[in-house]
Design a protein around this motif. Structure first.
Motif, PDB file in Angstrom:
ATOM      1  N   GLU A 154      26.256  37.952  43.933  1.00 18.79           N
ATOM      2  CA  GLU A 154      26.078  38.668  44.907  1.00 18.79           C
ATOM      3  C   GLU A 154      24.917  39.428  45.003  1.00 18.79           C
ATOM      4  OE1 GLU A 154      26.819  41.230  47.989  1.00 18.79           O
ATOM      5  OE2 GLU A 154      27.426  41.801  45.618  1.00 18.79           O
ATOM      6  N   SER A 155      24.197  39.727  46.042  1.00 15.81           N
ATOM      7  CA  SER A 155      22.882  39.814  46.138  1.00 15.81           C
ATOM      8  C   SER A 155      23.417  41.884  45.557  1.00 15.81           C
ATOM      9  CB  SER A 155      22.202  39.789  47.476  1.00 15.81           C
ATOM     10  OG  SER A 155      23.290  40.330  48.370  1.00 15.81           O
TER      11      SER A 155
ATOM     12  N   HIS B 171      32.516  54.696  44.702  1.00 18.58           N
ATOM     13  CA  HIS B 171      32.089  53.896  44.988  1.00 18.58           C
ATOM     14  C   HIS B 171      31.454  53.305  45.659  1.00 18.58           C
ATOM     15  CE1 HIS B 171      37.621  53.504  44.172  1.00 18.58           C
ATOM     16  NE2 HIS B 171      36.514  52.680  43.054  1.00 18.58           N
ATOM     17  N   SER B 172      31.361  54.620  46.841  1.00 21.27           N
ATOM     18  CA  SER B 172      29.850  54.377  47.569  1.00 21.27           C
ATOM     19  C   SER B 172      28.548  54.104  47.259  1.00 21.27           C
ATOM     20  CB  SER B 172      29.699  55.566  49.014  1.00 21.27           C
ATOM     21  OG  SER B 172      29.616  56.553  47.348  1.00 21.27           O
TER      22      SER B 172
ATOM     23  N   THR C 203      31.178  47.175  48.909  1.00 21.06           N
ATOM     24  CA  THR C 203      31.362  47.294  50.438  1.00 21.06           C
ATOM     25  C   THR C 203      32.433  46.700  51.035  1.00 21.06           C
ATOM     26  OG1 THR C 203      29.799  44.984  50.682  1.00 21.06           O
ATOM     27  CG2 THR C 203      28.919  46.995  51.205  1.00 21.06           C
ATOM     28  N   HIS C 204      32.758  45.257  50.752  1.00 22.83           N
ATOM     29  CA  HIS C 204      34.583  44.755  50.701  1.00 22.83           C
ATOM     30  C   HIS C 204      34.818  45.446  49.169  1.00 22.83           C
ATOM     31  CE1 HIS C 204      32.831  43.624  54.651  1.00 22.83           C
ATOM     32  NE2 HIS C 204      31.828  42.918  54.159  1.00 22.83           N
TER      33      HIS C 204
END
Lengths: 138, 138, 138
Positions: A56-57, B76-77, B83-84
């Motif tokens: 996953e990039s 988390h960011s 992202t998901h």
């Protein structure tokens, strides 16, 4: 007991790069004919890694940022190893990521969970380097 | 050459948890009947670990604190992977702790030093996940 | 299938020390008579490591500095493990460096790249501790 050996060669375009080598390892396994056993995949160089994680990039960018935080490349002069070399950080990064993986072989296949993929992790690249594949079993 | 394979399932109550799985691994070894060989124990998921260390609660708290320092969960960011997802930190923590252990089998037993115990390290838990046990030998 | 087992004993002069054990491991391999197979070399203690990297003194100093940055020894009181012990940092350092290596055996030799050497990494030394060598193959 059967045994099988192969060297895989890689040359990255960048100093640091992660390459998914799962298809090459599966091809070795098929070639070996081993149905039940163990497969060892290891970097033959001490500034590179073989490890298992997700293809996953975003995660790969996180690895780059995180390894640079744990063992920054620059300034080169911060490391005792960097007198005639500039790759001390690559030795440390490879230590975090690991030299090798050992994977179970079951019914002629890599016995993997849903997201497991094998990567070559290069931390001092832009030249030819090798991965060793060794299989033992029946 | 004999071979043996088993999946063990775990579901933790907390996001992060260490479980001593030595008794389950010993039971697999007995079931296999292998007297001399190697046993591979690996997480089948890429946000979990199998590792060997001491079964001491203070040390386990130290692991939690230390891994949170090396690869904090929050915010988390901070991670491109999130992202998901929200588990980038778990991929990094598992990388530090390792995916797998390989243990010698001698006279039908895990060939261990005095304090060695096998742990399942969960870093993104509260759901069913698997550990693979593969044994080869005679 | 042949199998071989040996314990190697080490006692360091300092709390932390890296020892190149490649000659001892090669002697074990010769003694085993195994031509094709796998060799497992692992620390039997949970505050020590077996790992593969370069035998270069500057790099070894870099390892010392880096591990002290990632998991400092002092103050001992920062770790929950250190109530009757003072070696929590050694458990963490060994986790970074790894417990074990698995090396391919090909034509009776350690199947190594140009700079690979096997080290015993001691992080809580000055007493007798053991490394296990287990070989399987033919």
């Amino acid at each position: 007991m059967k045994s099988y050996r192969k060297e895989l060669w890689f040359s990255t375009q960048k100093r640091r790069q992660l390459i998914n080598i799962t298809p090459e390892i599966e091809a070795c396994l098929t070639e070996s004919g081993v149905q039940e056993g163990l497969i060892l995949v290891n970097a033959m160089h001490i500034t590179a890694s073989v490890f298992i994680n997700d293809d996953e990039s975003g995660l790969h960018q996180d690895y780059e940022d995180w390894l640079e935080r744990l063992a920054p490349e620059l300034p080169h002069s911060q490391y005792h190893h960097n007198t005639h070399e500039d790759n001390a950080d690559a030795h440390l990064k490879r230590t975090v990521m690991g030299r090798e993986v050992v994977v179970a072989i079951t019914e002629g296949k890599l016995d993997f969970g849903p997201w497991e993929q094998i990567f070559y992790g290069e931390f001092d690249g832009m030249r030819q380097k090798r991965v060793l594949v060794k299989i033992i079993g029946e």
